[in-house]
Write an enzyme that holds these catalytic residues in place. Structure first.
Site: not given
Ligand code: NDP
Length: 446
Positions: A126, A166
């Site tokens: 990571k 991510d």
């Molecule tokens: P994105 O950046 O596309 O979206 C993240 C979302 O979560 C946004 O809506 C963001 O809101 C919100 N968010 C982020 N940090 C916080 C926080 N501290 N408190 C509240 N809301 C928060 O990321 P992903 O969709 O790619 O990832 C989401 C999760 O899925 C993560 O845990 C990631 O590790 C996991 N994941 C992702 C994969 C992938 O293929 N993308 C694979 C496996 C797991 P805002 O826009 O306001 O920041």
């Protein structure tokens, strides 16, 4: 706590005090594995768990870049190369102001087990930076990505370490990172996944994590003769994972009633689907706006600074970030009749919340199993890059569904208790561990 786990954790905590997220991830795994290792002493003698908890390599570097006002900005870059026993290092990059060593170590540790579960040959890693892409111009994001890659390129490669996206790293960022890698190496290789379709990306990669987590929920529900049809679903997040989870859930007949961002959540009893979901995707991916604008447009309720778990639902799907469901929120979900929690995010439930779900006997799919569809499809992107032959959307989707079914079957194999209850936490941890542990045994003390 089991005294053996306590003793193990004392050593881990003493080595790296202050890395609370890393401790949490290791403890959850140790609780499943230590009893298993006691029954399989070959793993104990070879100190496999102790070795897995120590990264093979940690790289920390300076990322200087010039902003649009010609001012120098300095961020910190990281890559944690956790374990390469079963394949080259593989795991995403996170760009978010909260990024630090503890968070990336927990993610790399989880990734190691997750990648093993996918059945594909990928080690765990990571990386990322405390850079915040929010509010930055495209030009600033590009300059940052180019500077980040100018250091990272010497540590990665298509047979060494293959990063992906991510939080905060989507198609735009991967494009800039790939462009700079290609320029520095003078090589066109599959060094990153999540690439654009025009330059080596796989069809279905953007959809894979959200779709995969939904397929996993479907498998869990089937063990209780249930389906997604007619279920209400609370989702958190509105990014990559959340958007495609919402899409697949609606396709399967479920109704998504909440989505969120870091400022709050919207509650839409009509269901976030069809034209409404398209509006949300455009709002987040193109306009880069806030979720409150969805509430304003459709006249639905918006809860500032709150998380969606107070809303009654059949299924909860945390798709935002770590530790976004605490013990109290887990109790509220269970009290409100939630029968299934499937984690699109990594470690979104605290240890206390996990205990609540397990004690309640509901279906609980931990992230390392439920969200493995993303990295699995990244693995499929690597295969297509090596063959220089793209697969159709259907071909990738069929493989994704098959992989999610296999991961589910592994969880059942290692997690089914004598009373028939499936503990997916034990199942995922032990199922992921065995393959890595056997590879490490075969490779000697490395
Ligand atoms: P994105 O950046 O596309 O979206 C993240 C979302 O979560 C946004 O809506 C963001 O809101 C919100 N968010 C982020 N940090 C916080 C926080 N501290 N408190 C509240 N809301 C928060 O990321 P992903 O969709 O790619 O990832 C989401 C999760 O899925 C993560 O845990 C990631 O590790 C996991 N994941 C992702 C994969 C992938 O293929 N993308 C694979 C496996 C797991 P805002 O826009 O306001 O920041």
């Amino acid at each position: 706590m089991d005294p053996r786990v306590k003793q193990f954790m004392t050593v881990i905590k003493a080595k790296d005090p202050g890395e609370s997220e890393f401790h949490q991830a290791v403890q959850e795994v140790a609780e499943s594995l230590i009893p298993f290792i006691e029954e399989n002493p070959k793993y104990r003698h070879a100190k496999i768990l102790e070795r897995i908890a120590e990264p093979e390599r940690v790289i920390i570097f300076r990322v200087p870049w010039l902003d649009d006002k010609n001012e120098i900005q300095i961020n910190r870059g990281f890559r944690i190369e956790m374990n390469s026993a079963i394949g080259p290092y593989k795991g995403g990059l996170r760009f978010h102001p909260t990024v630090n060593l503890a968070i990336l170590k927990f993610l790399a540790f989880e990734q190691t087990f997750k990648n093993s579960l996918t059945t594909l040959p990928m080690g765990g890693a990571k990386g990322g930076s405390d850079f915040d892409p929010k509010g930055k111009s495209d030009n600033e994001v590009m300059k940052f990505c180019q500077s980040f890659m100018t250091e990272l390129f010497r540590h990665i490669g298509p047979d060494t370490d293959i990063p992906a996206g991510d939080i905060g790293v989507g198609g735009r960022e991967i494009g800039f990172l790939f462009g700079q890698y290609k320029r520095l190496r003078n090589e066109f290789t599959g060094v990153l996944t999540g690439k654009g379709i025009e330059y080596g990306g796989s069809l279905m990669r953007p959809e894979a994590t959200g779709y995969g987590a939904t397929y996993f929920a479907q498998e869990m529900l089937a063990t209780r003769k249930e389906t997604m049809k007619g279920k209400t679903v609370c989702i958190s997040g509105s990014g990559n994972v959340a958007q495609y989870a919402a899409e697949k859930i609606s396709e399967l007949g479920g109704k998504v009633i909440t989505m969120s961002d870091s400022n709050g959540f919207v509650y839409d009893p009509h269901g976030i689907n069809g034209e409404r979901l398209e509006y949300l995707k455009n709002l987040k991916n193109v306009q880069r706006g806030r979720i409150k604008e969805y509430a304003d447009k459709y006249g639905v309720e918006y809860f500032e600074d709150q998380r969606p778990w107070i809303i009654k639902c059949d299924i909860a799907m945390p798709n935002a970030t770590q530790n976004e469901i605490n013990g109290d929120e887990a109790r509220t979900l269970v009290r409100n009749g939630c029968i299934c929690v499937t984690e699109g995010a990594n470690m979104p439930s605290t240890l206390e919340a996990v205990e609540v779900f397990l004690n309640a006997g509901i279906l609980y799919g931990p992230g390392k199993a439920a969200n493995a569809g993303g990295v699995a499809t990244s693995g499929l992107e690597m295969s297509q890059n090596s063959m220089r032959l793209p697969w159709t959307r259907k071909e990738v989707d069929d493989r994704l569904l098959l992989i999610m079914k296999e991961i589910h079957a592994t969880c059942v194999k290692y997690g089914k208790k004598p009373d028939g209850f499936i503990n997916y936490v034990d199942g995922a941890n032990i199922g992921g561990f065995v393959k890595i542990a056997n590879a490490m045994l075969a490779q000697g003390i490395v």
